[in-house]
Design a protein around this motif. Structure first.
Motif, PDB file in Angstrom:
ATOM      1  N   HIS A   1       0.829  -1.199   0.000  1.00 27.99           N
ATOM      2  CA  HIS A   1       0.000   0.000   0.000  1.00 27.99           C
ATOM      3  C   HIS A   1       0.867   1.255   0.000  1.00 27.99           C
ATOM      4  O   HIS A   1       1.966   1.259   0.565  1.00 27.99           O
ATOM      5  CB  HIS A   1      -0.928   0.007   1.220  1.00 27.99           C
ATOM      6  CG  HIS A   1      -1.879  -1.149   1.245  1.00 27.99           C
ATOM      7  ND1 HIS A   1      -2.416  -1.650   2.405  1.00 27.99           N
ATOM      8  CD2 HIS A   1      -2.368  -1.914   0.245  1.00 27.99           C
ATOM      9  CE1 HIS A   1      -3.211  -2.679   2.122  1.00 27.99           C
ATOM     10  NE2 HIS A   1      -3.188  -2.854   0.814  1.00 27.99           N
TER      11      HIS A   1
ATOM     12  N   SER B   1     -16.660   0.330 -12.314  1.00 30.44           N
ATOM     13  CA  SER B   1     -15.652   1.271 -11.813  1.00 30.44           C
ATOM     14  C   SER B   1     -16.251   2.636 -11.527  1.00 30.44           C
ATOM     15  O   SER B   1     -15.784   3.365 -10.644  1.00 30.44           O
ATOM     16  CB  SER B   1     -14.515   1.431 -12.827  1.00 30.44           C
ATOM     17  OG  SER B   1     -13.672   0.316 -12.829  1.00 30.44           O
TER      18      SER B   1
ATOM     19  N   GLY C   1      -9.300  -1.572 -12.687  1.00 27.17           N
ATOM     20  CA  GLY C   1      -9.453  -2.373 -11.471  1.00 27.17           C
ATOM     21  C   GLY C   1      -9.913  -3.781 -11.772  1.00 27.17           C
ATOM     22  O   GLY C   1     -10.449  -4.073 -12.855  1.00 27.17           O
TER      23      GLY C   1
ATOM     24  N   TYR D   1     -17.230   3.921  -8.099  1.00 31.82           N
ATOM     25  CA  TYR D   1     -16.195   4.325  -7.151  1.00 31.82           C
ATOM     26  C   TYR D   1     -15.941   5.820  -7.280  1.00 31.82           C
ATOM     27  O   TYR D   1     -15.734   6.340  -8.382  1.00 31.82           O
ATOM     28  CB  TYR D   1     -14.887   3.577  -7.402  1.00 31.82           C
ATOM     29  CG  TYR D   1     -14.926   2.096  -7.127  1.00 31.82           C
ATOM     30  CD1 TYR D   1     -15.507   1.607  -5.968  1.00 31.82           C
ATOM     31  CD2 TYR D   1     -14.387   1.194  -8.033  1.00 31.82           C
ATOM     32  CE1 TYR D   1     -15.542   0.241  -5.708  1.00 31.82           C
ATOM     33  CE2 TYR D   1     -14.417  -0.179  -7.784  1.00 31.82           C
ATOM     34  CZ  TYR D   1     -15.001  -0.638  -6.608  1.00 31.82           C
ATOM     35  OH  TYR D   1     -15.041  -1.982  -6.355  1.00 31.82           O
TER      36      TYR D   1
ATOM     37  N   TYR E   1      -2.196   0.955 -10.776  1.00 34.86           N
ATOM     38  CA  TYR E   1      -2.434   0.717  -9.351  1.00 34.86           C
ATOM     39  C   TYR E   1      -3.750   1.386  -8.955  1.00 34.86           C
ATOM     40  O   TYR E   1      -4.351   2.125  -9.742  1.00 34.86           O
ATOM     41  CB  TYR E   1      -1.289   1.225  -8.478  1.00 34.86           C
ATOM     42  CG  TYR E   1      -0.839   2.647  -8.709  1.00 34.86           C
ATOM     43  CD1 TYR E   1      -1.663   3.722  -8.411  1.00 34.86           C
ATOM     44  CD2 TYR E   1       0.435   2.918  -9.214  1.00 34.86           C
ATOM     45  CE1 TYR E   1      -1.255   5.021  -8.598  1.00 34.86           C
ATOM     46  CE2 TYR E   1       0.857   4.221  -9.402  1.00 34.86           C
ATOM     47  CZ  TYR E   1       0.010   5.273  -9.091  1.00 34.86           C
ATOM     48  OH  TYR E   1       0.442   6.561  -9.279  1.00 34.86           O
ATOM     49  N   GLY E   2      -4.193   1.130  -7.739  1.00 39.08           N
ATOM     50  CA  GLY E   2      -5.462   1.655  -7.269  1.00 39.08           C
ATOM     51  C   GLY E   2      -5.503   3.171  -7.264  1.00 39.08           C
ATOM     52  O   GLY E   2      -4.498   3.838  -6.996  1.00 39.08           O
TER      53      GLY E   2
END
Length: 267
Positions: free
Chosen positions: A27, A88, A82, A91, A57-58
């Motif tokens: 993270h 998506s 994702g 989000y 990445y997130g």
């Protein structure tokens, strides 16, 4: 995947790697990711070259807003959608992303199906191969490895963007984006009961009418400028001609009308 010589899309691209610190669980802080984008912005201003960002990445809202700043300055960002097999766009992290100047990318497999893990939704405007993709192995200097995920699909699109800009470096990011969308393969993908934008990435460096219109508008503007200059000089020349109507009238000589006589013989 973006620029590898043997496994890349646009191998002549110049890569700038920005490392983001992560904890043992993998993270990272959103502030660190946003700072990484700042570094890319600084480098883009310094070099004056077109820049493409790939984010495998997130996401978080802070990074999304920072990417919008990068794209407003002329760059193009590509973001992995994702791997939760969900929408998506539900989000909040993706809501602020400027879809007119970048891509949120979903994944497909070799059968042109949406990958079972891939996120989707109205904000995912482009899909690219992301299942079982061969690329470099980060743990080896010589070996390759197969991996799957939207993290594999997003760099495919980043490579296509880089290839376009390699050929047309003078064009703005919105024109590049428009042509990639127009040249994508339509309705090729099997959505498997998902509501999707059915666009599969395609590397086609022949520009569509967008580019032709771009040059047509310039030609039309130049033509109008020439016409305006022509009319201006014509009117300017005419304004120098002075006419005195009284003197002109005085010069007219009135001649008597001819008389025709007919003799006795009709001649």
């Amino acid at each position: 995947t973006i620029a590898g010589k043997n496994v890349g899309v646009a191998y002549r691209s110049t890569i700038y790697s920005v490392k983001i610190s992560m904890n043992p669980e993998g993270h990272a802080y959103c502030s660190d990711m946003a700072r990484a984008v700042d570094i890319v912005i600084e480098n883009m201003k310094k070099t004056g070259k077109n820049s493409v960002i790939n984010l495998s990445y997130g996401m978080c809202r802070t990074v999304s807003l920072k990417l919008n700043q990068f794209m407003s300055l002329g760059g193009i960002a590509n973001v992995a959608a994702g791997n939760d097999n969900t929408d998506s766009c539900s989000y909040g992290e993706y809501i602020d992303f400027d879809l007119d100047k970048g891509f949120i990318v979903g994944s497909t497999n070799r059968y042109d199906d949406i990958s079972s893990f891939s996120n989707y939704g109205s904000c995912v405007e482009m899909y690219a191969p992301g299942s079982h993709i061969l690329s470099l192995d980060s743990t080896s200097e010589t070996q390759c490895v197969y991996m799957s995920g939207t993290s594999m699909a997003s760099p495919m699109v980043a490579g296509v963007v880089s290839a376009y800009w390699s050929e047309y470096s003078d064009l703005s990011n919105d024109i590049i984006i428009s042509n990639i969308k127009l040249n994508s393969i339509k309705n090729k993908l099997n959505p498997k009961n998902k509501i999707i934008n059915n666009n599969l990435i395609s590397l086609n460096l022949n520009f569509t009418l967008k580019k032709k219109r771009y040059y047509l508008i310039i030609a039309l503007i130049v033509f109008l400028i020439i016409i305006c200059l022509f009319l201006y000089f014509c009117l300017k020349s005419l304004s120098k001609v002075k006419i005195n109507p009284i003197k002109d009238i005085e010069r007219i000589e009135y001649l008597p009308s001819p008389v025709v006589r007919i003799n006795d013989e009709g001649i």
